[in-house]
Design an enzyme around this catalytic site. Structure first.
Site, short mmCIF file in Angstrom:
data_model
loop_
_atom_site.label_atom_id
_atom_site.label_comp_id
_atom_site.label_asym_id
_atom_site.label_seq_id
_atom_site.Cartn_x
_atom_site.Cartn_y
_atom_site.Cartn_z
N LEU A 1 0.89 -1.09 0.08
CA LEU A 1 -0.12 0.12 -0.10
C LEU A 1 1.23 1.06 0.36
CD1 LEU A 1 -3.21 -0.44 2.38
CD2 LEU A 1 -2.88 -0.38 -0.50
N HIS A 2 1.83 1.60 1.02
CA HIS A 2 2.73 2.38 0.45
C HIS A 2 3.36 2.87 -0.06
CE1 HIS A 2 6.24 0.97 1.92
NE2 HIS A 2 6.66 0.61 0.89
N ASP A 3 3.39 2.16 -1.27
CA ASP A 3 4.24 2.32 -2.69
C ASP A 3 3.28 3.54 -3.76
OD1 ASP A 3 5.74 1.02 -2.26
OD2 ASP A 3 4.85 -0.86 -3.86
#
Length: 347
Positions: free
Chosen positions: A255-257
């Site tokens: 998700l953090h990408d």
């Protein structure tokens, strides 16, 4: 009256942080040399022996300084001093930095040394421009750049294994899997999460989904673990293909990408793949809601600026807000290991 020295201003912490890259580079250099693997095979060794085996041409004093710095940081044990010194691994470096052990985390450290160390040197430009500072700096997609080179892809997979294995093992042991039978790992990379869960939870069947270039690597991981019957790798683009249906959908450092819109898109795809009562789990360095304590999570978020330009790490409050927008009924947070947690959303 005595003065409390600890409350007086001091430049010590400022200088320690400012020179922090010195300490980092000492460790990263040792890992690049495979120093700890060498010591695991031939423990202990003198500075002269290490200098010869590593084919180094610095002065003896330089070698003592290098090895004694590692000793001072707690990465090596030492008996004697200077010419009489003999160096050996500590329990931590022997377990986690010996290339021949399955617990090796040096892949991430090598990627830090060979990729990110230089890219972080232009953090100022990243903050000024909001643009990535890596292979994608001139417009190329990061993952296209990494995946087109077999060597770079292998290095990236090894790095992901190194940074994720501790959290994945903790998740496999701490999460209550009793209500679930199937798991889809979206963006499963080398298949590590699926094999770790299947090893610890004998009733679970897992699917690792990632781009076609990664599937063959995941298949090797699954075969090596002897789990071909309960774990399989499938090819798919998680922005364009439906996730394989499962009781659980997990994403490890995925998700953090991405920016917020893309995060929501991925969570919607996870929601669609789940039955009522299913769970979506994001394993990441979830930042504390006060944004003060999990400094590693904050630095990882800056790393997403370096790597993607628009990605960022998030708090549990952020995750809960997104989960509610998607339609999940409740959320919870499971601390795993170090700065890593599992953010959980129930359908």
């Amino acid at each position: 009256m005595t003065t409390n020295q600890s409350t007086e201003p001091s430049p010590g912490h400022i200088l320690q942080m400012g020179t922090g890259f010195w300490a980092s580079k000492v460790l990263l250099t040792a890992v690049e040399f495979d120093l700890f693997t060498l010591l695991a095979d031939s423990n202990p060794l003198t500075a002269a022996q290490l200098k010869q085996k590593l084919n180094l041409h610095c002065s003896d004093r330089n070698m003592y300084d290098f090895l004694d710095t590692l000793t001072g940081f707690g990465f090596l044990n030492r008996t004697g001093i200077l010419e009489t010194a003999a160096y050996s691994n500590t329990p931590d470096t022997d377990l986690f930095l010996d290339l021949k052990k399955p617990t090796y985390v040096g892949g991430m450290l090598k990627m830090l040394n060979n990729r990110l160390y230089g890219f972080w040197g232009t953090l100022e430009e990243g903050l000024r421009t909001g643009k990535p500072q890596n292979e994608a700096k001139h417009g190329e997609n990061l993952f296209d750049a990494i995946y087109k080179s077999p060597e770079q892809l292998e290095s990236f997979m090894n790095a992901m294994t190194g940074i994720q294995i501790g959290a994945f093992m903790a998740f496999a042991q701490k999460f209550d899997f009793s209500k679930y039978k199937t798991l889809t790992d979206a963006g499963g990379s080398s298949g590590l999460l699926s094999t770790v869960v299947a090893n610890h939870q004998a009733h679970m069947s897992c699917v690792s989904m990632d781009l076609p270039g990664v599937t063959a690597i995941a298949e090797k991981t699954i075969a090596k673990a002897g789990l071909n019957g309960r774990v399989k790798a499938v090819s798919g683009d998680f922005f364009n293909d439906a996730f394989p249906a499962a009781d659980m959908v997990v994403m490890g450092n995925i998700l953090h990408d991405w920016d917020e819109e893309q995060k929501l898109s991925l969570m919607k795809s996870a929601y669609a793949a789940l039955p009522k009562g299913g769970v979506f789990v994001a394993i990441e360095n979830v930042i504390d809601d006060d944004r003060k304590t999990n400094v590693f999570g904050l630095m990882m978020s800056l790393n997403m600026l370096i790597e993607t330009g628009t990605g960022f790490d998030y708090t549990f409050a952020d995750f809960t807000r997104w989960a509610q927008l998607v339609g999940f009924s409740s959320t919870s947070l499971l601390p795993l290991v170090g700065p890593t947690s599992a953010a959980i959303a129930l359908k």
